[in-house]
Write a protein that holds these residues in place. Structure first.
Motif, short mmCIF file in Angstrom:
data_model
loop_
_atom_site.label_atom_id
_atom_site.label_comp_id
_atom_site.label_asym_id
_atom_site.label_seq_id
_atom_site.Cartn_x
_atom_site.Cartn_y
_atom_site.Cartn_z
N MET A 171 39.64 51.83 38.03
CA MET A 171 39.38 53.17 38.56
C MET A 171 38.82 53.06 39.98
O MET A 171 38.46 51.97 40.44
N HIS A 172 38.67 54.25 40.64
CA HIS A 172 38.23 54.23 42.04
C HIS A 172 36.92 53.46 42.21
O HIS A 172 36.73 52.73 43.17
N ILE A 173 36.01 53.62 41.23
CA ILE A 173 34.69 53.00 41.38
C ILE A 173 34.79 51.47 41.40
O ILE A 173 33.89 50.78 41.87
N GLN A 174 35.93 50.94 40.93
CA GLN A 174 36.10 49.48 40.92
C GLN A 174 36.95 49.00 42.11
O GLN A 174 37.38 47.85 42.13
N ARG A 175 37.15 49.88 43.07
CA ARG A 175 38.07 49.57 44.17
C ARG A 175 37.72 48.26 44.89
O ARG A 175 38.57 47.41 45.13
N GLN A 176 36.46 48.11 45.26
CA GLN A 176 36.09 46.91 46.01
C GLN A 176 36.28 45.65 45.16
O GLN A 176 36.73 44.62 45.65
N GLN A 177 35.95 45.77 43.87
CA GLN A 177 36.11 44.61 43.00
C GLN A 177 37.59 44.26 42.83
O GLN A 177 37.96 43.09 42.72
N MET A 178 38.46 45.30 42.78
CA MET A 178 39.90 45.02 42.64
C MET A 178 40.43 44.32 43.89
O MET A 178 41.20 43.36 43.80
N ASN A 179 39.99 44.79 45.05
CA ASN A 179 40.42 44.12 46.28
C ASN A 179 39.91 42.69 46.33
O ASN A 179 40.56 41.80 46.87
N ASP A 180 38.74 42.48 45.75
CA ASP A 180 38.18 41.12 45.72
C ASP A 180 39.01 40.20 44.82
O ASP A 180 39.27 39.04 45.16
N ILE A 181 39.45 40.72 43.67
CA ILE A 181 40.30 39.90 42.78
C ILE A 181 41.59 39.53 43.52
O ILE A 181 42.06 38.39 43.46
N CYS A 182 42.13 40.50 44.25
CA CYS A 182 43.36 40.25 45.01
C CYS A 182 43.14 39.12 46.03
O CYS A 182 43.95 38.19 46.14
N ARG A 183 42.01 39.20 46.73
CA ARG A 183 41.71 38.17 47.73
C ARG A 183 41.61 36.79 47.07
O ARG A 183 42.17 35.80 47.56
N ARG A 184 40.95 36.72 45.91
CA ARG A 184 40.79 35.43 45.23
C ARG A 184 42.14 34.90 44.74
O ARG A 184 42.43 33.70 44.80
N ALA A 185 42.99 35.81 44.23
CA ALA A 185 44.30 35.37 43.74
C ALA A 185 45.17 34.88 44.89
O ALA A 185 45.92 33.90 44.76
N HIS A 186 45.07 35.56 46.03
CA HIS A 186 45.86 35.13 47.19
C HIS A 186 45.45 33.75 47.68
O HIS A 186 46.26 33.02 48.26
N ALA A 187 44.20 33.39 47.45
CA ALA A 187 43.75 32.05 47.84
C ALA A 187 44.54 30.99 47.06
O ALA A 187 44.63 29.84 47.50
N ARG A 207 27.08 49.60 45.49
CA ARG A 207 28.00 48.71 44.79
C ARG A 207 27.67 47.28 45.16
O ARG A 207 27.46 46.96 46.32
N GLU A 208 27.69 46.43 44.15
CA GLU A 208 27.21 45.07 44.39
C GLU A 208 28.20 44.26 45.22
O GLU A 208 27.82 43.53 46.11
N ALA A 209 29.47 44.39 44.93
CA ALA A 209 30.45 43.57 45.64
C ALA A 209 30.91 44.29 46.89
O ALA A 209 31.68 45.23 46.81
N SER A 210 30.41 43.89 48.04
CA SER A 210 30.88 44.56 49.24
C SER A 210 31.97 43.68 49.85
O SER A 210 31.73 42.83 50.68
N CYS A 233 45.84 38.74 33.43
CA CYS A 233 45.40 40.13 33.56
C CYS A 233 43.89 40.13 33.79
O CYS A 233 43.14 39.62 32.96
N VAL A 234 43.46 40.70 34.91
CA VAL A 234 42.02 40.67 35.23
C VAL A 234 41.50 42.09 35.36
O VAL A 234 42.02 42.89 36.15
N PHE A 235 40.47 42.40 34.58
CA PHE A 235 39.83 43.71 34.68
C PHE A 235 38.57 43.58 35.52
O PHE A 235 37.72 42.72 35.25
N PRO A 236 38.42 44.42 36.56
CA PRO A 236 37.30 44.25 37.49
C PRO A 236 35.95 44.67 36.91
O PRO A 236 35.88 45.50 36.01
#
Ligand code: SF4
Length: 529
Positions: free
Chosen positions: A84-100, A522-525, A14-17
């Motif tokens: 939440m919405h404000i963490q959207r980019q970070q959530m997509n980033d976690i997804c990308r890392r997990a897919h790796a 937002r830091e994580a683009s 379980c990863v919280f962004p």
């Protein structure tokens, strides 16, 4: 209760962004503490962690404390994300890392529930609250943890009653690293403010846990080392007034039994001021802070946003009433409303002076999907792309730069150190003095707590009292607190004040977002795959 009847065990990460720097996370205060690194433990993900079948190993990582590592991903068979919405980019980033690592990734929580199309790369979308969709997700992963060929969307039709929620897995979170503890009693709100997505997401008829569950959660938080402040994250603590009245005697009894080990805070509508029977019990239960979405002191604006309930008592009178029960009011404020005029900023600053509220979260209006505001602005063609350097997705009626300049000026003036500490002094004299006198709890007397306090005092005295550029204002306030022997009050006010002053300075020169929801800065683009 947990999901049961599942034989096959799966390892779930379980990863919280990470949060972006924002007014509401108090991060400028962290360096003055004894190692706090994040705001509050995430309720949703800790709840899911507790709900998973007992035989499923679970690992919880809050990326506000540390990033999920290669070893975490290699350990896992599937990854759960929430935010939440404000963490959207970070959530997509976690997804990308997990897919790796070729892992299936599921996302749940408020953002995906409102906007599934924000998350095209995830394997499973869990839309809605804990319920049949959660059981379906668990059953699918038990059958086959590999990535499905196409995205699977699971929508909760049958929600699990909150009385059947398990205790959140607080034991998985490093509680000492959080600024506040958190707890949830109810979900939903009976009102329908135009800008708010709570009634659409969670309903207008608040759902509830039982008082016994809340007491068990408080016991668990205490066991996990939480002794300071605990925030009821309920959308509106008095959304069901009878339920609030049912719960409060249990909280009072628990506080008496434990020696008032926790200071409580909650969110509630301002019309709580009309309920002395609730306020009196909240004082006894040692509620010390109430966040009220005042939004604006302008009655026309409140009417326009369907927040008339804020006017059930005159606003300043309502604030005074809450203060008279020992509770400090924290206020949400919105700028950029259709009713705003060129003089709105000055009127707001006058309200800040008159109300003596130290902490106001002043945000630019942002249209959230699934709200009446979004629908109206879409009809009017006034939704704009906020990806491109804007702090709001709303086409204001006043020129954008005028609204942002006004916001910056309000931040700069409201959080001048002398003005802010004067408001804290007012709270010491007229609000904190109204609180019940509580005994020193065993936890407070413990060496660990005394050491914690000494570290924070040392940091505050050194970084603010010696090297801070507002040290003269600080010492005037601090010496008063020391004379009263109010060390706890000194630490709490100094931490918050430092964050507010530093954030406002950055904001007034354009280095901070004018909206908690803005994606600018937002830091994580990181784009979705
Ligand atoms: S009272 Fe608060 S939670 Fe309820 S609809 Fe209005 S803004 Fe949302």
């Amino acid at each position: 209760m947990r999901a049961d009847g599942i034989e096959t065990a799966r390892r779930i990460l379980c990863v919280f962004p990470r949060y972006t720097s924002s007014f509401g996370t108090f991060e400028y205060a962290y360096p003055l503490t004894d190692g706090v690194q994040a705001f509050m433990p995430p309720q949703g993900l800790l709840l899911i962690a507790a709900y998973l079948p007992e035989n499923w190993p679970v690992r919880f990582v809050d990326e506000n404390l540390r990033p999920a590592t290669k070893e975490d991903f290699e350990w896992a068979e599937a990854v759960f994300v929430s935010g939440m919405h404000i963490q959207r980019q970070q959530m997509n980033d976690i997804c990308r890392r997990a897919h790796a690592f070729d892992l299936a990734v599921a996302i749940g929580g408020p953002s995906v529930s409102a906007c599934p199309d924000y998350y095209p790369s995830f394997d499973y979308l869990h839309v809605g609250e804990l319920g049949d969709a959660t059981n379906d997700l668990i059953a699918r992963l038990a059958r086959d943890p590999s990535r499905p060929e196409q995205q699977v969307v699971l929508k909760t039709a049958d929600r699990l009653p909150m009385t059947e929620f398990p205790l959140p897995a607080y034991e998985m979170a490093e509680m000492s690293k959080y600024f506040l503890g958190s707890i949830q009693y109810s979900s939903g709100c009976p009102y329908q403010c135009e800008f708010c997505d709570i009634p659409g997401l969670y309903g207008r008829n608040p759902r509830l846990k039982s008082p016994e569950q809340i007491i068990a959660e408080l016991d668990k938080l205490r066991e996990c080392g939480v002794t300071g402040s605990v925030y009821f994250v309920d959308d509106n603590f008095i959304g069901n007034r009878k339920a609030a009245l049912d719960l409060l005697p249990h909280l009072i009894e628990w506080q008496k039994r434990t020696g008032y080990v926790m200071r409580l805070a909650c969110e509630a509508t301002l019309n709580i001021a009309k309920r002395p029977e609730i306020l009196e019990k909240m004082r006894e239960a040692f509620f010390v802070t109430v966040f009220c979405g005042i939004e604006t002191p302008d009655p026309d604006a409140l009417k326009a946003m369907h927040k008339d309930h804020n006017m059930m008592v005159p606003i300043l009178e309502g604030i005074n009433t809450i203060n008279s029960y020992g509770m400090e009011v924290v206020s949400g404020i919105i700028m950029g409303l259709d009713t705003d005029k060129p003089e709105t900023g000055d009127a707001l600053l006058q309200f800040v002076e008159d109300s003596q509220i130290p902490l106001l979260t002043i945000n630019l209006l942002q249209a959230l999907p699934k709200t009446p505001l979004w629908d109206r602005l879409e009809r009017e063609g006034r939704l704009v792309n906020d990806d491109d350097g804007r702090d709001s997705n709303v086409e204001f009626l006043l020129p954008y730069n005028q609204v942002v300049d006004s916001w910056r000026k309000c931040m700069e003036v409201a959080y001048k150190p002398e003005k802010l500490f004067a408001r804290y002094q007012y709270q010491c004299d007229y609000t904190y003095s109204q609180r019940i006198k509580v005994p020193v709890s065993p936890e407070q007397k413990s060496w660990a707590n005394i050491k914690r306090g000494l570290i924070m005092l040392k940091n505050i005295f050194w970084k603010v009292g010696v090297f801070g550029d507002y040290r003269r204002v600080f010492w005037k306030f601090a010496l008063g607190r020391l004379r009263h022997g109010d060390i706890e009050g000194l630490i709490a006010s100094s931490l918050l004040a430092h964050h507010l002053i530093m954030f406002a300075r950055a904001a007034s020169v354009g280095q901070q977002n004018a909206s908690n929801y803005s994606i600018r800065l937002r830091e994580a683009s990181v784009a979705a795959e």
